[in-house]
Motif scaffolding. Sequence first.
Motif, PDB file in Angstrom:
ATOM      1  N   ARG A   1       0.647  -1.629  -0.133  1.00 26.11           N
ATOM      2  CA  ARG A   1      -0.106   0.442  -0.387  1.00 26.11           C
ATOM      3  C   ARG A   1       0.879   1.048  -0.412  1.00 26.11           C
ATOM      4  O   ARG A   1       0.479   2.316  -1.116  1.00 26.11           O
ATOM      5  CB  ARG A   1      -0.982  -0.162   1.263  1.00 26.11           C
ATOM      6  N   GLU A   2       1.935   0.764   0.652  1.00 21.27           N
ATOM      7  CA  GLU A   2       2.705   2.540   0.966  1.00 21.27           C
ATOM      8  C   GLU A   2       3.863   2.570  -0.598  1.00 21.27           C
ATOM      9  O   GLU A   2       3.464   3.772  -0.972  1.00 21.27           O
ATOM     10  CB  GLU A   2       3.744   1.969   2.176  1.00 21.27           C
ATOM     11  N   VAL A   3       3.624   1.444  -1.111  1.00 16.73           N
ATOM     12  CA  VAL A   3       4.910   1.750  -2.533  1.00 16.73           C
ATOM     13  C   VAL A   3       3.460   2.044  -3.319  1.00 16.73           C
ATOM     14  O   VAL A   3       4.428   3.038  -3.680  1.00 16.73           O
ATOM     15  CB  VAL A   3       5.131   0.365  -3.118  1.00 16.73           C
ATOM     16  N   ALA A   4       2.241   1.297  -3.445  1.00 14.06           N
ATOM     17  CA  ALA A   4       1.961   1.997  -4.632  1.00 14.06           C
ATOM     18  C   ALA A   4       1.127   3.457  -3.940  1.00 14.06           C
ATOM     19  O   ALA A   4       0.772   4.359  -5.026  1.00 14.06           O
ATOM     20  CB  ALA A   4       0.525   1.160  -4.210  1.00 14.06           C
TER      21      ALA A   4
ATOM     22  N   SER B   1       3.320   5.670  -2.707  1.00 14.41           N
ATOM     23  CA  SER B   1       4.472   6.788  -3.314  1.00 14.41           C
ATOM     24  C   SER B   1       4.370   6.933  -4.955  1.00 14.41           C
ATOM     25  O   SER B   1       5.136   7.800  -4.948  1.00 14.41           O
ATOM     26  CB  SER B   1       5.805   6.094  -2.958  1.00 14.41           C
ATOM     27  N   LEU B   2       4.315   5.919  -5.537  1.00 19.00           N
ATOM     28  CA  LEU B   2       4.192   5.877  -6.667  1.00 19.00           C
ATOM     29  C   LEU B   2       3.282   5.848  -8.168  1.00 19.00           C
ATOM     30  O   LEU B   2       3.203   6.297  -8.755  1.00 19.00           O
ATOM     31  CB  LEU B   2       4.677   4.300  -7.423  1.00 19.00           C
ATOM     32  N   GLY B   3       2.025   6.420  -6.924  1.00 18.45           N
ATOM     33  CA  GLY B   3       0.829   6.648  -8.085  1.00 18.45           C
ATOM     34  C   GLY B   3       0.446   5.918  -8.556  1.00 18.45           C
ATOM     35  O   GLY B   3      -0.415   5.484  -9.593  1.00 18.45           O
ATOM     36  N   VAL B   4       0.366   4.219  -7.883  1.00 22.53           N
ATOM     37  CA  VAL B   4      -0.294   2.567  -8.947  1.00 22.53           C
ATOM     38  C   VAL B   4      -0.957   2.332  -8.136  1.00 22.53           C
ATOM     39  O   VAL B   4      -1.126   2.741  -6.215  1.00 22.53           O
ATOM     40  CB  VAL B   4       1.058   2.017  -9.193  1.00 22.53           C
ATOM     41  N   ASN B   5      -1.972   1.582  -8.644  1.00 19.94           N
ATOM     42  CA  ASN B   5      -2.527   0.773  -7.940  1.00 19.94           C
ATOM     43  C   ASN B   5      -1.483  -0.639  -6.880  1.00 19.94           C
ATOM     44  O   ASN B   5      -0.479  -1.282  -7.710  1.00 19.94           O
ATOM     45  CB  ASN B   5      -4.027  -0.023  -9.381  1.00 19.94           C
ATOM     46  N   VAL B   6      -2.604  -0.732  -5.842  1.00 23.51           N
ATOM     47  CA  VAL B   6      -2.073  -1.350  -4.816  1.00 23.51           C
ATOM     48  C   VAL B   6      -1.536  -3.293  -5.808  1.00 23.51           C
ATOM     49  O   VAL B   6      -0.627  -4.005  -5.101  1.00 23.51           O
ATOM     50  CB  VAL B   6      -2.511  -1.638  -3.667  1.00 23.51           C
ATOM     51  N   HIS B   7      -2.602  -3.384  -6.147  1.00 26.38           N
ATOM     52  CA  HIS B   7      -2.518  -5.025  -7.599  1.00 26.38           C
ATOM     53  C   HIS B   7      -1.646  -5.060  -7.776  1.00 26.38           C
ATOM     54  O   HIS B   7      -0.396  -6.003  -8.319  1.00 26.38           O
ATOM     55  CB  HIS B   7      -3.740  -4.843  -7.914  1.00 26.38           C
ATOM     56  N   THR B   8      -0.988  -3.701  -8.186  1.00 28.23           N
ATOM     57  CA  THR B   8       0.083  -3.708  -9.300  1.00 28.23           C
ATOM     58  C   THR B   8       1.690  -3.901  -8.646  1.00 28.23           C
ATOM     59  O   THR B   8       2.726  -4.752  -9.115  1.00 28.23           O
ATOM     60  CB  THR B   8       0.496  -2.966  -9.902  1.00 28.23           C
ATOM     61  N   VAL B   9       1.284  -3.714  -7.478  1.00 24.91           N
ATOM     62  CA  VAL B   9       2.575  -4.227  -6.614  1.00 24.91           C
ATOM     63  C   VAL B   9       2.553  -5.437  -6.206  1.00 24.91           C
ATOM     64  O   VAL B   9       4.081  -5.978  -5.982  1.00 24.91           O
ATOM     65  CB  VAL B   9       2.878  -2.196  -5.254  1.00 24.91           C
ATOM     66  N   LEU B  10       1.420  -5.570  -5.487  1.00 23.86           N
ATOM     67  CA  LEU B  10       1.776  -7.318  -5.274  1.00 23.86           C
ATOM     68  C   LEU B  10       1.889  -8.193  -6.432  1.00 23.86           C
ATOM     69  O   LEU B  10       2.543  -8.968  -6.121  1.00 23.86           O
ATOM     70  CB  LEU B  10      -0.178  -7.217  -4.695  1.00 23.86           C
ATOM     71  N   ARG B  11       1.118  -7.487  -7.262  1.00 29.70           N
ATOM     72  CA  ARG B  11       1.749  -8.288  -8.867  1.00 29.70           C
ATOM     73  C   ARG B  11       3.218  -8.610  -9.167  1.00 29.70           C
ATOM     74  O   ARG B  11       4.253  -9.856  -9.095  1.00 29.70           O
ATOM     75  CB  ARG B  11       1.575  -7.140 -10.218  1.00 29.70           C
ATOM     76  N   GLY B  12       4.284  -7.500  -8.172  1.00 27.70           N
ATOM     77  CA  GLY B  12       5.499  -7.191  -8.304  1.00 27.70           C
ATOM     78  C   GLY B  12       6.114  -8.003  -7.366  1.00 27.70           C
ATOM     79  O   GLY B  12       7.003  -9.170  -7.601  1.00 27.70           O
ATOM     80  N   TYR B  13       5.697  -8.226  -6.248  1.00 24.32           N
ATOM     81  CA  TYR B  13       6.147  -8.744  -5.411  1.00 24.32           C
ATOM     82  C   TYR B  13       5.466 -10.553  -5.118  1.00 24.32           C
ATOM     83  O   TYR B  13       6.808 -11.387  -5.378  1.00 24.32           O
ATOM     84  CB  TYR B  13       5.187  -8.648  -4.009  1.00 24.32           C
ATOM     85  N   GLN B  14       4.723 -10.650  -6.022  1.00 21.87           N
ATOM     86  CA  GLN B  14       4.165 -12.206  -5.850  1.00 21.87           C
ATOM     87  C   GLN B  14       5.076 -12.483  -7.343  1.00 21.87           C
ATOM     88  O   GLN B  14       5.579 -13.978  -7.179  1.00 21.87           O
ATOM     89  CB  GLN B  14       2.472 -12.320  -6.500  1.00 21.87           C
ATOM     90  N   ARG B  15       5.558 -12.073  -8.303  1.00 24.31           N
ATOM     91  CA  ARG B  15       6.460 -12.516  -9.140  1.00 24.31           C
ATOM     92  C   ARG B  15       7.575 -12.325  -7.852  1.00 24.31           C
ATOM     93  O   ARG B  15       8.474 -14.006  -8.806  1.00 24.31           O
ATOM     94  CB  ARG B  15       6.735 -10.896  -9.892  1.00 24.31           C
ATOM     95  N   LEU B  16       8.186 -12.059  -7.509  1.00 24.85           N
ATOM     96  CA  LEU B  16       9.560 -12.037  -7.320  1.00 24.85           C
ATOM     97  C   LEU B  16       9.677 -13.103  -6.187  1.00 24.85           C
ATOM     98  O   LEU B  16      10.265 -14.190  -5.659  1.00 24.85           O
ATOM     99  CB  LEU B  16      10.045 -11.133  -5.745  1.00 24.85           C
ATOM    100  N   ARG B  17       8.471 -13.960  -5.230  1.00 28.11           N
ATOM    101  CA  ARG B  17       8.227 -15.082  -4.553  1.00 28.11           C
ATOM    102  C   ARG B  17       8.186 -16.373  -5.413  1.00 28.11           C
ATOM    103  O   ARG B  17       9.068 -16.900  -5.192  1.00 28.11           O
ATOM    104  CB  ARG B  17       6.785 -14.562  -3.382  1.00 28.11           C
TER     105      ARG B  17
END
Length: 127
Positions: A40-43, A45-61
């Motif tokens: 949520r914080e990253v989203a 700060s970047l002005g993007v949807n929280v699901h976009t950040v979660l997709r990036g995190y899931q890819r790293l996982r």
Amino acid sequence: MLFRVLPGSPVPLGEQIAACVRGAIADGTAAPGERLPPAREVAESLGVNVHTVLRGYQRLRDEGLIELRRGRGAMITAAPGVADQARLGEAVHRLIAQARELGLADGEFLAMVRNGLADAPVHPRAD
């Protein structure tokens, strides 16, 4: 950790976010056991949807670079070799981007990789 994205880039925003973390792991500015900022914080700060950040995190996982724990957030994996794996992942993503810029179809690119693997000497892992 600094996150930067280029909204006009052909690289999806989630992948750009994952690349920021991969780069930080690879260059040692993010260490195993370190917590990533909440999605949520990253989203925000970047002005993007929280699901976009979660997709990036899931890819790293999926790549084994971070662990996602409900209620505890995301943390860089403490597994040995995680920095080496991050560097290799970054190289792979750069190679894919180059292949796409050249207009190679996925099948052509995969054939090149398979041929390269077939010609490369095998080095046993020292696990």
